[in-house]
Design an enzyme around this catalytic site. Structure first.
Site: not given
Ligand SMILES: NC(=O)c1ccc[n+]([C@@H]2O[C@H](COP(=O)([O-])OP(=O)(O)OC[C@H]3O[C@@H](n4cnc5c(N)ncnc54)[C@H](O)[C@@H]3O)[C@@H](O)[C@H]2O)c1
Length: 380
Positions: A122, A127, A130, A133, A226
């Site tokens: 990530r 991106q 990904d 995403s 995460y």
């Molecule tokens: N290329 C990049 O830079 C890139 C691309 C995609 C995602 N990301 C990052 O990766 C991370 C994971 O993204 P994702 O969409 O796969 O998330 P995910 O599917 O793993 O989780 C979804 C969301 O649930 C939240 N969560 C977990 N426990 C919780 C709780 N008890 N109460 C409320 N919320 C809770 C997490 O903080 C997350 O925002 C994020 O930080 C995202 O910004 C980065």
């Protein structure tokens, strides 16, 4: 000289996506690939074989993969597909190794180089590759659409000669890719949107998309961007703040996940019991057991006067767009290796090394790089 690519027809139940679409096929041919696809691979998204130019269709999947240098799929393929591949060939698909132990063993035994799409790092440079995403963004959008069709009210404010209706209140819990897309969609449709997450950086993201942020005062940032699991004390504190937001919402979309753990429970049975009559929950975390104690994965449940939807494999329901984005993700990943009609894998590339699951009979941990020097996959 060319690289032989084989694209499988998906066989898992309810999977409609396909790993190649016509626009991406044309780009792969330009890169020096010779394309072979399983007959009817796009059938479930109404994509006829005839829509693909310069692609040879083969009905039998064993014949399809026998000469392939690279096999592309969405879901983890069946074991007999791996048995039919050439040793040293490449497989690119979602794998989720913890759920697929026999498959991983077969990849090791057959010395297949496997790039598992869920492992794409990530990071900014990756991106465009990904797939987690791209698929999550579609799911976030769809959750709002699905929820609204089960509500007996509209989302925007409406002023009519008979009087005005206020906007519906939408609460989005878990603000990763899917949650942020759900906020954006609900906001565009005119709802009053609230967002909640345990990573404080999501506050600014929620505000920028037109939502307000429910601040519980908890910072549960874990590794790699995460979230971590909350302690019992934190859970009690969060529940205290969230209850009134849950109980005044018309539509709740939950997406919370913690890598490698069951979905955290964000909505208790008691909180469901106190929700508005006619309210709807769309639980996008159903695959991990769900974010609501009343969720039944794959089912629609009515508890009192609240409807809880827990769809599985949501991107597949949007198979046309999901296939297009997935195919582009795989194309961008392949572009790192497919140059001048040959495949050259540069293991010093963080994206390739991070995505690789198996190579030359060895299993690689997410952070590890292969010990072997840069390798060239066998091509024609
Ligand atoms: N290329 C990049 O830079 C890139 C691309 C995609 C995602 N990301 C990052 O990766 C991370 C994971 O993204 P994702 O969409 O796969 O998330 P995910 O599917 O793993 O989780 C979804 C969301 O649930 C939240 N969560 C977990 N426990 C919780 C709780 N008890 N109460 C409320 N919320 C809770 C997490 O903080 C997350 O925002 C994020 O930080 C995202 O910004 C980065």
């Amino acid at each position: 000289m060319y690289v032989n690519l084989a694209i499988l027809k998906e066989t898992r139940p309810h999977e409609r996506r396909v790993a190649l679409v016509p626009s991406v096929a044309a780009r792969l041919v330009k890169l020096g690939a010779k394309l072979h696809m399983q007959t009817g691979a796009g059938d479930l998204i109404k994509l006829d074989d005839a829509a693909f130019k310069d692609v040879q269709f083969i009905a039998d999947r064993h014949k399809l993969v026998a000469e392939a240098d690279v096999v592309l799929a969405v879901q983890p393929p069946a074991l007999d597909v791996i048995d039919g591949m050439k040793p040293g060939a490449i497989l690119m698909s979602f794998i989720y190794e913890n759920n697929e132990k026999p498959l991983v063993q077969r990849l090791l035994d057959r010395k297949i180089t496997c790039f598992a799409m869920e492992r794409v790092p990530r990071i900014t440079r990756a991106q465009s590759m990904d797939a987690l995403s791209s698929q999550a963004a579609l799911a976030g959008y769809y959750a709002v659409q699905l929820g609204t069709t089960h509500l007996a009210r509209i989302l925007p404010k409406l002023t009519s000669a008979a009087g005005a209706i206020g906007p519906a209140k939408v609460l989005v819990m878990g603000l990763g890719v899917a949650g942020l897309e759900a906020i954006a969609t609900a906001h565009r449709l005119g709802a009053a949107v609230e967002g909640y997450d345990v990573r404080p950086e999501t506050k600014e993201q929620a505000l920028s998309l037109g939502a307000t942020f429910v601040d519980t005062g908890i910072d549960a940032r874990g590794k790699g961007g995460y979230a971590r699991e909350l302690t019992a004390e934190e859970k009690t504190k969060v529940a205290g703040v969230l209850t009134k937001h849950i109980q005044t919402a018309d539509l709740i979309i939950t997406t919370a996940a913690i890598p490698g753990k069951p979905s955290p429970k964000l909505i208790s049975k008691a909180q469901v019991g106190g929700m508005k009559a006619g309210a709807v929950i769309v639980d996008l975390a159903a695959e991990g057991g769900g974010n609501c104690e009343e969720t039944r994965p794959g089912e629609t449940t009515v508890i009192g006067r609240v409807t809880i939807l827990a769809p599985l494999n949501v991107p597949s329901l949007l198979g046309e767009d999901a296939s297009e984005l997935y195919a582009k993700n795989q194309f961008n990943l392949l572009s790192l290796m497919l140059k001048d009609n040959v495949i050259t894998i540069d293991w010093s590339d963080d994206v390739l090394a991070g995505t690789m699951l198996t190579h030359d009979g060895k299993l690689h941990s997410a952070a590890a790089k292969p010990a072997s020097p840069p390798a060239i996959a066998k091509v024609a």
